[in-house]
Write an enzyme that holds these catalytic residues in place. Structure first.
Site, PDB file in Angstrom:
ATOM      1  N   GLU A 122       0.645  -2.687   7.061  1.00 47.00           N
ATOM      2  CA  GLU A 122      -0.250  -3.860   7.045  1.00 47.00           C
ATOM      3  C   GLU A 122      -0.491  -4.490   8.420  1.00 47.00           C
ATOM      4  O   GLU A 122      -0.461  -5.711   8.556  1.00 47.00           O
ATOM      5  CB  GLU A 122       0.298  -4.914   6.070  1.00 47.00           C
ATOM      6  CG  GLU A 122       0.512  -4.378   4.666  1.00 47.00           C
ATOM      7  CD  GLU A 122       1.141  -5.417   3.729  1.00 47.00           C
ATOM      8  OE1 GLU A 122       1.447  -6.536   4.176  1.00 47.00           O
ATOM      9  OE2 GLU A 122       1.322  -5.096   2.545  1.00 47.00           O
ATOM     10  N   ASN A 173       0.404   2.527   6.524  1.00 48.76           N
ATOM     11  CA  ASN A 173       0.265   2.055   5.134  1.00 48.76           C
ATOM     12  C   ASN A 173      -0.391   0.667   5.104  1.00 48.76           C
ATOM     13  O   ASN A 173       0.014  -0.223   5.857  1.00 48.76           O
ATOM     14  CB  ASN A 173       1.684   1.975   4.533  1.00 48.76           C
ATOM     15  CG  ASN A 173       1.699   1.778   3.026  1.00 48.76           C
ATOM     16  OD1 ASN A 173       1.027   2.500   2.298  1.00 48.76           O
ATOM     17  ND2 ASN A 173       2.472   0.798   2.549  1.00 48.76           N
ATOM     18  N   HIS A 223      -2.727  -2.185  -4.704  1.00 46.72           N
ATOM     19  CA  HIS A 223      -2.344  -3.285  -5.593  1.00 46.72           C
ATOM     20  C   HIS A 223      -3.673  -3.856  -6.074  1.00 46.72           C
ATOM     21  O   HIS A 223      -4.292  -4.673  -5.397  1.00 46.72           O
ATOM     22  CB  HIS A 223      -1.553  -4.353  -4.831  1.00 46.72           C
ATOM     23  CG  HIS A 223      -0.208  -3.891  -4.391  1.00 46.72           C
ATOM     24  ND1 HIS A 223       0.794  -3.574  -5.288  1.00 46.72           N
ATOM     25  CD2 HIS A 223       0.298  -3.655  -3.160  1.00 46.72           C
ATOM     26  CE1 HIS A 223       1.865  -3.181  -4.609  1.00 46.72           C
ATOM     27  NE2 HIS A 223       1.591  -3.217  -3.325  1.00 46.72           N
ATOM     28  N   GLU A 262       1.399   2.295  -3.572  1.00 43.91           N
ATOM     29  CA  GLU A 262       2.035   1.153  -4.254  1.00 43.91           C
ATOM     30  C   GLU A 262       1.212   0.740  -5.472  1.00 43.91           C
ATOM     31  O   GLU A 262       0.989  -0.453  -5.710  1.00 43.91           O
ATOM     32  CB  GLU A 262       2.179  -0.027  -3.279  1.00 43.91           C
ATOM     33  CG  GLU A 262       2.892   0.345  -1.998  1.00 43.91           C
ATOM     34  CD  GLU A 262       3.191  -0.831  -1.072  1.00 43.91           C
ATOM     35  OE1 GLU A 262       3.043  -1.984  -1.500  1.00 43.91           O
ATOM     36  OE2 GLU A 262       3.581  -0.574   0.075  1.00 43.91           O
ATOM     37  N   ASP A 309      -0.474  -0.548  -8.635  1.00 46.45           N
ATOM     38  CA  ASP A 309      -0.344  -1.355  -9.861  1.00 46.45           C
ATOM     39  C   ASP A 309      -1.709  -1.980 -10.133  1.00 46.45           C
ATOM     40  O   ASP A 309      -2.491  -2.195  -9.214  1.00 46.45           O
ATOM     41  CB  ASP A 309       0.791  -2.396  -9.816  1.00 46.45           C
ATOM     42  CG  ASP A 309       0.856  -3.235  -8.553  1.00 46.45           C
ATOM     43  OD1 ASP A 309      -0.201  -3.482  -7.950  1.00 46.45           O
ATOM     44  OD2 ASP A 309       1.971  -3.664  -8.191  1.00 46.45           O
TER      45      ASP A 309
HETATM   46  C1  XIL Z   1       7.348  -6.361  -2.147  1.00 46.17           C
HETATM   47  C2  XIL Z   1       8.493  -6.178  -3.119  1.00 46.17           C
HETATM   48  O1  XIL Z   1       8.019  -5.549  -4.282  1.00 46.17           O
HETATM   49  C3  XIL Z   1       9.100  -7.525  -3.464  1.00 46.17           C
HETATM   50  O2  XIL Z   1      10.276  -7.341  -4.257  1.00 46.17           O
HETATM   51  C4  XIL Z   1       9.459  -8.286  -2.191  1.00 46.17           C
HETATM   52  O3  XIL Z   1       9.898  -9.576  -2.536  1.00 46.17           O
HETATM   53  C5  XIL Z   1       8.269  -8.376  -1.257  1.00 46.17           C
HETATM   54  O4  XIL Z   1       7.767  -7.067  -1.013  1.00 46.17           O
HETATM   55  N1  XIL Z   1       3.233  -4.449   0.140  1.00 46.17           N
HETATM   56  C6  XIL Z   1       4.318  -3.707   0.538  1.00 46.17           C
HETATM   57  C7  XIL Z   1       5.585  -3.800  -0.207  1.00 46.17           C
HETATM   58  O5  XIL Z   1       4.175  -2.873   1.453  1.00 46.17           O
HETATM   59  O6  XIL Z   1       6.699  -3.606   0.627  1.00 46.17           O
HETATM   60  C8  XIL Z   1       5.713  -5.114  -0.923  1.00 46.17           C
HETATM   61  O7  XIL Z   1       6.889  -5.096  -1.734  1.00 46.17           O
HETATM   62  C9  XIL Z   1       4.475  -5.376  -1.757  1.00 46.17           C
HETATM   63  C10 XIL Z   1       3.249  -5.456  -0.881  1.00 46.17           C
END
Ligand code: XIL
Length: 364
Positions: free
Chosen positions: A167, A217, A253, A281, A283
């Site tokens: 990010e 990423n 996400h 990631e 969802d």
């Molecule tokens: C999130 C975890 O799922 C949580 O448990 C934590 O509190 C914060 O991080 N992008 C990412 C992940 O690259 O590492 C993040 O994970 C979600 C957003």
């Protein structure tokens, strides 16, 4: 002939209608009691898929027998949800703690599961010692380099791929530095280390483990063309300068409001880089501006269809670019997104319509 065939024909339609209703009912509730459905979807995701299918693990996963059993049955890749982040691995600038990350990594290796490293450098999840760090730019550079070198050296041979930088860009496609209108979170790394720190992270990682596959990423490729183009431009720039980069992670996400076209475009566009593509990631949340206390059958069906589209679009990529699809959680009971239902298994660990949609997309 026609007359005598008619009752059988009608009977068959009636039966099919009745049967399809049973399937819909059962799948909407996330149940797999129907033997025909159970039989059709008997093969787990990792066997149906021609590329790795992943999820996340934490130490707490070991205490959840149903979650652990799903990991072993369905998935062929794991990412540590938090255990490899700087907050979890570096209690001070010069000391490392690998207890948690080692136990997850070794569990995966014992069970034939790939472990993808996440993450080396991120503007979030920073320990207090780092936010208070008073060093000059050389001291900051040393923190960056020694973190990356120590992590890659420690996991060499066990972890073969890494999200090196996470990010680093804002939604407007510019490097994330301070807080702006399109960027609510600043990056200390960019502030202390200057514009080119991302490239140096990849160089340090490559020097520490030349065999590791190195990923950039990020999120938002499905809604921000500016960010998507900036990532592609960064890859081109790196390649021109000989900076090693092998893969791109699309976090995804997302939510059920996002269109199929947006999702498909993001996957296809990122693949024009020619690099490995990781949906890293995934969802799909359902609560948006309106908040529900439970998902409606219609919402579950849209989620199912979005999962199907993502699996099929990803499967259409050249095999050599398919690093895999990773879900950010095992079941709705373990998601980082609370008060929602973004994953393939419901809070009781039963398969949701989303599971069947994703499975069908893999099988297409
Ligand atoms: C999130 C975890 O799922 C949580 O448990 C934590 O509190 C914060 O991080 N992008 C990412 C992940 O690259 O590492 C993040 O994970 C979600 C957003």
């Amino acid at each position: 002939m026609e007359l005598s065939a008619r009752p059988i024909y009608l009977y068959l339609i009636g039966y099919l209608l009745f049967f399809s209703q049973c399937v819909t009912k059962n799948s909407t509730a996330g149940l797999t009691t129907d033997p025909v459905v159970a039989e059709k979807y008997a093969d787990p995701l990792k066997l149906v898929s021609p590329f790795p299918i992943g999820t996340v693990m934490s130490l707490s996963t070991f205490g959840l027998p149903q979650a652990l059993s799903i990991v072993k049955t369905e998935f062929s890749s794991v990412t540590c949800e938090n255990a490899m982040k700087i907050q979890a691995t570096q209690p001070t600038a010069t000391t490392f703690n690998f207890t948690e990350s080692d136990s997850i990594t070794n569990y995966c290796l014992r069970n034939g599961i790939r472990l993808h490293g996440h993450n080396l450098i991120w503007h979030q999840s920073l320990p207090a010692w780092l936010t208070a760090f008073q060093g000059d730019s050389a001291a900051w550079e040393n923190v960056l380099k020694s973190r990356i070198t120590t992590m890659l050296t420690h996991f060499k041979g066990r972890v073969k791929s890494w999200d090196v930088v996470n990010e680093a860009l804002s939604d407007d496609g510019l490097l994330r530095v301070g807080v702006t209108s399109s960027n609510s979170k600043a990056s200390l790394w960019a502030q202390k280390l200057g514009k080119d720190y991302v490239a140096r992270c990849f160089q340090y990682a490559h020097a520490a483990d030349p065999d590791a596959r190195l990923f950039y990423n990020d999120y938002g490729q499905e809604y921000s063309p500016a960010k998507l183009n900036a990532i592609l431009a960064m890859v081109k720039d790196f390649q021109k300068r000989g900076i090693p980069i092998h893969g791109l992670g699309l976090q995804f996400h997302t939510n059920i409001q996002r269109s199929d076209t947006d999702l498909k475009n993001a996957i296809a566009q990122m693949a024009t880089s020619g690099l490995l593509i990781h949906i890293s990631e995934l969802d799909i949340s359902m609560n948006g501006s309106q908040s529900y206390s439970a998902p409606t059958p219609a919402m579950l069906d849209i989620q199912k269809s979005r999962m199907n589209v993502i699996a099929a679009a990803y499967k259409a990529l050249p095999a050599s670019q398919r690093f895999g699809i990773t879900f950010w959680g095992i079941s709705d009971a373990n998601s980082w997104i609370t008060n929602d239902w973004p994953l393939l298994f419901d809070k009781s660990y039963a398969k949701k319509p989303a599971y069947y949609g994703f499975w069908d997309g893999l099988k297409l």
